[in-house]
Design a protein around this motif. Structure first.
Motif, PDB file in Angstrom:
ATOM      1  N   ARG A  81       0.823  -1.214   0.000  1.00  0.00           N
ATOM      2  CA  ARG A  81       0.000   0.000   0.000  1.00  0.00           C
ATOM      3  C   ARG A  81       0.855   1.262   0.000  1.00  0.00           C
ATOM      4  O   ARG A  81       0.378   2.328  -0.422  1.00  0.00           O
ATOM      5  CB  ARG A  81      -0.904   0.014   1.236  1.00  0.00           C
ATOM      6  N   GLU A 213      -8.369   1.047  -2.687  1.00  0.00           N
ATOM      7  CA  GLU A 213      -7.749  -0.173  -3.217  1.00  0.00           C
ATOM      8  C   GLU A 213      -6.875   0.085  -4.436  1.00  0.00           C
ATOM      9  O   GLU A 213      -5.925  -0.647  -4.701  1.00  0.00           O
ATOM     10  CB  GLU A 213      -8.852  -1.180  -3.581  1.00  0.00           C
ATOM     11  N   PRO A 325      -7.104  -1.805   2.061  1.00  0.00           N
ATOM     12  CA  PRO A 325      -6.621  -0.451   1.757  1.00  0.00           C
ATOM     13  C   PRO A 325      -6.458   0.390   3.017  1.00  0.00           C
ATOM     14  O   PRO A 325      -7.111   0.142   4.037  1.00  0.00           O
ATOM     15  CB  PRO A 325      -7.722   0.129   0.861  1.00  0.00           C
TER      16      PRO A 325
END
Length: 527
Positions: A81, A213, A325
């Motif tokens: 991420r 995401e 996320p």
């Protein structure tokens, strides 16, 4: 003839002056190209910090990425991420940056947020530029203008042209991203200026909804800057200098692994480490959830590369993986009576320590020592701590967004409620007897289409308008005897807006809360 000429000159001067005055209100970038409503920031460093010709740059990047041998990652830890990447000239930090970026080869994103420090122009808060594209020798990158406008609605975020004109921290990551990622992504560039600890937390709150995401977060920054060029000589240049520099950098990395913004700040304060990564990393630490898996991919220094530690800069690349996320954190489920009692005990122990010492520097580890913290209390959650004396409010501080483990949020908010609520003087030891201590654990926020969906006594409510925010816990309105309209009016005023501001242009989010309240000096069995 002379009078006519003079009049013409005067008219021309006023005309040019008017043009100049109009242009003064427009954001300007030296060399910015404008055509068909497009404004492009050209590279001020291509050809010096990295190859300026597309063919040479492509070849250079191919070689760097091919030769990179990054630390292996654990696939079960989830998707990458965020990354930390260095931003010096490629001859110095390129190999370290390539090692981190190689893990993203071929991946697709719709948005890449790049956060870097502002080196060349001093400013407060955060800045994102008012251009439509960034340009490198590999082509133009479109900016996510919608996301920029969303951030610019908050007073912490501004568009400061001078901050971006010659800045390299964002740009140094761009050719690597252009080379590595699949096409189709937009850029959201953010520079960090002077920001308080509270400012980082507030900025994270604004940025978090954008980290979905399909979004990647890049933290651009270098670590220790050692030597006379940087006015930082905490130890002599001897045969231990490399180890001493590494010790400084790994001390910072330990706080990053712990996801501890306060610890990171304290390390900087105590060691005086000169790391331009500090601001961007502080923002990152306010965004990472507890289930983050950090991996130090590669570490190097310019002193090691040049075999000369007279002056040296440290480079670190790291990945941050999570199963979900950064924008969506798992909510804390309904807590048992035992768990709520434990949170209350943590709050009262913290209150006693904070008031006795009169300091905000309370160790979370020391407060939690001796408690068996259940896993559910280690999940992130919004939480408030409220103090009352003889029925009157004496302090109330909390966080509506789940940015840290619940038990830590309760400890930190207990300190803040006692010592940092600007509406009251700090709580004194003599006031503790009989003081009511209330812990509230918040559900996740839920956006509503209309204020009419807000139910007094059942919901807490967050109002947002023109970058201003205010929140009331569910119990506030019933305690004051307010109906819906009265509550929203006072909420508008709390946000610094007119009483009727809630009626048009405001957005609302609602939540519920669990709470546990008991006197500070109540027996443990009653807390």
């Amino acid at each position: 003839m002379k009078k006519t000429l003079s009049a013409s000159l005067i008219a021309l001067i006023f005309y040019l002056g008017a043009i100049s005055d109009n242009l003064a209100w427009m954001p300007r970038y030296p060399g910015t190209l404008q055509a068909s409503g497009k404004s492009v920031r050209p590279s001020p460093i291509a050809g010096s910090w990295y190859p300026g010709e597309p063919k040479k740059l492509n070849s250079y990047l191919d070689r760097m990425i091919h030769e990179a041998e990054p630390e292996a990652l654990a696939p079960e830890a989830g998707k990458i991420r965020a990354l930390i990447l260095p931003h010096a000239g490629y001859r110095y930090s390129g190999a370290t940056a390539a090692a981190g970026i190689k893990h993203l080869s071929g991946q697709s994103f719709k948005r890449v947020v790049v956060v870097g420090p502002g080196h060349r122009f001093g400013f407060k808060g955060f800045s994102t530029p008012q251009v439509t594209h960034y340009q490198t020798p590999l082509g133009e990158i479109p900016l996510d203008r919608e996301a920029q406008q969303q951030l610019l609605s908050h007073p912490l975020f501004n568009a400061i042209p001078q901050a971006h004109q010659r800045e390299h921290s964002i740009e140094m990551t761009l050719p690597l991203l252009q080379k590595t990622l699949s096409k189709g992504w937009k850029l959201l560039p953010i520079l960090v200026g002077r920001v308080s600890a509270k400012g980082y937390a507030e900025a994270a709150l604004q940025l978090k909804p954008l980290l979905d995401e399909e979004t990647l977060l890049i933290i651009s920054g270098d670590f220790t800057h050692y030597g006379p060029n940087y006015d930082f000589l905490p130890f002599p240049k001897d045969d231990q200098v490399a180890q001493n520099i590494r010790k400084l950098d790994m001390g910072a990395w330990e706080q990053i692994v712990a996801r501890d913004p306060d610890g990171f700040q304290n390390h900087r304060r105590e060691s005086q480490i000169t790391a331009c990564a500090h601001g961007p990393v502080m923002l990152l630490l306010n965004l990472l959830p507890p289930d983050t898996t950090p991996t130090l991919v590669q570490y190097d220094t310019s002193g090691q590369l040049t075999d000369d530690f007279t002056n040296s800069v440290s480079y670190l690349s790291a990945t941050f993986q999570t199963p979900h996320p950064l924008s969506t954190l798992p909510p804390v489920a309904d807590l048992s009576e035992t768990e709520m009692r434990l949170l209350h005990q943590l709050a009262t122990r913290t209150l006693k320590e904070a008031v006795a010492k009169g300091t905000q520097k309370i160790s979370v580890a020391d407060i939690a020592r001796g408690f068996d913290i259940p896993e559910r209390l280690k999940q992130p959650s919004g939480a408030f701590v409220t103090l009352k004396k003889e029925g009157n409010l004496r302090g109330c501080i909390g966080a509506i967004w789940p940015t840290q483990p619940l038990y830590q949020a309760v400890i930190k908010n207990a300190v803040n409620a006692a010592l940092r609520d600007h509406r009251f003087r700090p709580v004194q030891k003599s006031e503790l007897a009989g003081m009511e201590v209330e812990v509230s654990v918040l559900s996740p926020m839920k956006a509503i289409d209309s204020a009419q969906e807000f139910q007094v006594g059942e919901h807490g409510i967050l109002l947002t308008k023109r970058g201003r925010r205010a929140v009331y816990l569910p119990e506030v309105a019933p305690e004051q005897g307010w109906d819906r309209e009265t509550t929203l009016g006072y909420l508008s005023r709390k946000a610094g807006l007119p009483t009727t501001a809630w009626k048009q242009g405001a957005t609302f989010e609602i939540f519920t809360s669990q709470k546990w309240s008991a006197p500070f000096d109540a027996p443990e069995s009653e807390k």
